[in-house]
Structure formats: structure tokens, C-alpha cells
Design a protein around this motif. Structure first.
Motif, PDB file in Angstrom:
ATOM      1  N   LEU A  12      82.986  64.816 -52.931  1.00  0.00           N
ATOM      2  CA  LEU A  12      81.906  65.573 -52.311  1.00  0.00           C
ATOM      3  C   LEU A  12      81.429  66.621 -53.310  1.00  0.00           C
ATOM      4  N   ASP A  13      80.128  66.923 -53.285  1.00  0.00           N
ATOM      5  CA  ASP A  13      79.601  67.972 -54.152  1.00  0.00           C
ATOM      6  C   ASP A  13      80.028  69.354 -53.682  1.00  0.00           C
ATOM      7  N   PHE A  14      79.947  69.559 -52.367  1.00  0.00           N
ATOM      8  CA  PHE A  14      80.345  70.831 -51.786  1.00  0.00           C
ATOM      9  C   PHE A  14      80.626  70.636 -50.313  1.00  0.00           C
ATOM     10  N   VAL A  15      81.244  71.643 -49.716  1.00  0.00           N
ATOM     11  CA  VAL A  15      81.475  71.642 -48.282  1.00  0.00           C
ATOM     12  C   VAL A  15      81.250  73.071 -47.788  1.00  0.00           C
ATOM     13  N   ALA A  16      80.709  73.195 -46.584  1.00  0.00           N
ATOM     14  CA  ALA A  16      80.537  74.495 -45.931  1.00  0.00           C
ATOM     15  C   ALA A  16      81.538  74.542 -44.792  1.00  0.00           C
ATOM     16  N   ASP A 148      84.162  73.311 -62.232  1.00  0.00           N
ATOM     17  CA  ASP A 148      83.638  72.636 -63.413  1.00  0.00           C
ATOM     18  C   ASP A 148      82.466  71.699 -63.116  1.00  0.00           C
ATOM     19  N   ALA A 149      82.024  71.641 -61.866  1.00  0.00           N
ATOM     20  CA  ALA A 149      80.954  70.719 -61.479  1.00  0.00           C
ATOM     21  C   ALA A 149      79.596  71.223 -61.934  1.00  0.00           C
ATOM     22  N   VAL A 150      78.786  70.293 -62.381  1.00  0.00           N
ATOM     23  CA  VAL A 150      77.387  70.600 -62.658  1.00  0.00           C
ATOM     24  C   VAL A 150      76.625  70.168 -61.402  1.00  0.00           C
ATOM     25  N   LEU A 151      76.114  71.155 -60.680  1.00  0.00           N
ATOM     26  CA  LEU A 151      75.430  70.866 -59.422  1.00  0.00           C
ATOM     27  C   LEU A 151      73.962  70.591 -59.682  1.00  0.00           C
ATOM     28  N   GLY A 152      73.473  69.511 -59.103  1.00  0.00           N
ATOM     29  CA  GLY A 152      72.075  69.138 -59.262  1.00  0.00           C
ATOM     30  C   GLY A 152      71.143  70.050 -58.486  1.00  0.00           C
ATOM     31  N   ARG A 153      69.853  69.942 -58.803  1.00  0.00           N
ATOM     32  CA  ARG A 153      68.866  70.788 -58.120  1.00  0.00           C
ATOM     33  C   ARG A 153      68.839  70.555 -56.628  1.00  0.00           C
ATOM     34  N   MET A 159      72.309  74.014 -50.680  1.00  0.00           N
ATOM     35  CA  MET A 159      73.200  75.166 -50.523  1.00  0.00           C
ATOM     36  C   MET A 159      72.387  76.425 -50.210  1.00  0.00           C
ATOM     37  N   ASP A 160      71.282  76.624 -50.912  1.00  0.00           N
ATOM     38  CA  ASP A 160      70.415  77.777 -50.642  1.00  0.00           C
ATOM     39  C   ASP A 160      69.812  77.706 -49.247  1.00  0.00           C
TER      40      ASP A 160
END
Length: 185
Positions: A12-16, A148-153, A159-160
Motif C-alpha cells: 500500500l502507498d499509505f494508510v489513514a 523511503d517511498a517516492v509518493l506520486g502526485r 493525502m492532501d
């Protein structure tokens, strides 16, 4: 913890989620969204719901439902009852929200949770919230991603948007702390 593990592994890229600090997060970055109090919630039909003020001793014969594995809720409940020299109440371990909701509404169980999980039921009066200081705790909700992840636009935009939605959704309770929303109890 399993969601955080998936982020750690790059699945997963991120989790909230709520940051209960019960996992090793050395390889993850936290981006706080807001903080919210968790209080005792019960069905409006529960015998204790008629009482506006409750103490720990009033809950000895109750059954609590929640996710208990290494959880802040378990530590809070057990600690509160032990400090008062009272027997720890029955606790049901359940990590399924729909089952938890059913146990609260249909079986008379109590849950310690924040308002978000039962917003509809609180609004329509089928669930009531009681603030019992020894059983209240704050949880910071945050976005987690690998350091270390490069998060895409698109990921950063999402996330924003989540952060912005939190501010808009809870506008009557939010103040900014260090640039991040903070939900007052």
C-alpha cells in the motif's frame, strides 16, 4: 497492525488510521490528521443510557466489545477497573465493525470509540455517548507511508484531500496545531 505491515512491505502507498503506537514504525512516517477523544458508547435502550453521569463502578456488570489485542482500549478498561479495586468487566474481542455495532445495539454491550464510527446512530439517537474520565482517551489519526517511498502526485493529492476533508468535516471542533487539524474532545 496488518495495514501498517502492508504499507511497510510496499503493498500500500499509505494508510489513514488511528495511531495507537502499538506497532514498530521505524520505517514509516506519520503525518497527523487530527486527534479525537474516544468515549463510552451504548445503545439508547441500555439501562445505563438514562443516566447522564456514570462512574467506573456503574459498569462492573457490563460487557465491553472492541479490538483488544495489545490495544489502548484494553489497557484503558483494565487499568481503570484495577485502579478502583474492581473486577474487570467482561470483554469481547471483535475486529469487525458491523458485528461490534450489532453487539452494542442489539446485545447491550458497551464500546469505547470515537464519534466517527457511530456518527449516524448518535445523530438519530439510537446510540448515546457518555464521558467517563477514566475510560476516555485521545487517539491521533494519521497518514502513514514508508519513509523511503517516492509518493506520486496522485497519492500526495489524495493525502492532501483527506487532510482537507478532515478539516471541513469537523470544522466546528478542529483547531490547527502545528499545521495539522486537532479535534477537541
Amino acid at each position: 497492525d496488518s495495514m501498517l505491515q502492508l504499507v511497510s512491505q510496499g503493498e500500500l502507498d499509505f494508510v489513514a488510521m488511528g495511531d495507537l503506537r502499538n506497532a514498530d514504525l521505524a520505517d514509516l512516517e506519520r503525518r497527523p490528521l487530527f486527534r479525537m477523544s474516544s468515549n463510552v458508547l451504548m445503545a439508547a435502550t441500555h439501562p445505563l443510557a438514562r443516566r447522564r453521569k456514570l462512574g467506573i463502578a456503574d459498569l462492573v456488570d457490563s460487557t465491553f466489545v472492541g479490538v483488544w489485542r495489545h490495544d489502548l482500549t484494553e489497557r484503558t478498561v483494565m487499568g481503570a477497573f484495577e485502579r478502583q479495586g474492581l473486577a474487570v468487566p467482561n470483554m469481547i474481542d471483535c475486529d469487525n465493525f458491523l458485528v461490534t455495532r450489532g453487539l452494542v445495539l442489539d446485545e447491550g454491550c458497551l464500546v469505547i470509540a470515537n464519534r466517527l464510527f457511530f456518527e449516524r446512530e448518535l445523530a438519530n439517537g439510537t446510540i448515546v455517548e457518555r464521558v467517563i474520565p477514566d475510560l476516555t482517551y485521545d487517539v491521533t489519526y494519521a497518514l502513514f507511508h514508508r519513509k523511503d517511498a517516492v509518493l506520486g502526485r496522485a497519492t500526495l493529492a489524495l493525502m492532501d484531500q483527506l487532510r482537507q476533508t478532515a478539516v471541513e468535516r469537523f470544522s466546528e471542533h478542529i483547531t490547527l496545531v502545528g499545521g495539522n487539524p486537532h479535534v477537541e474532545p
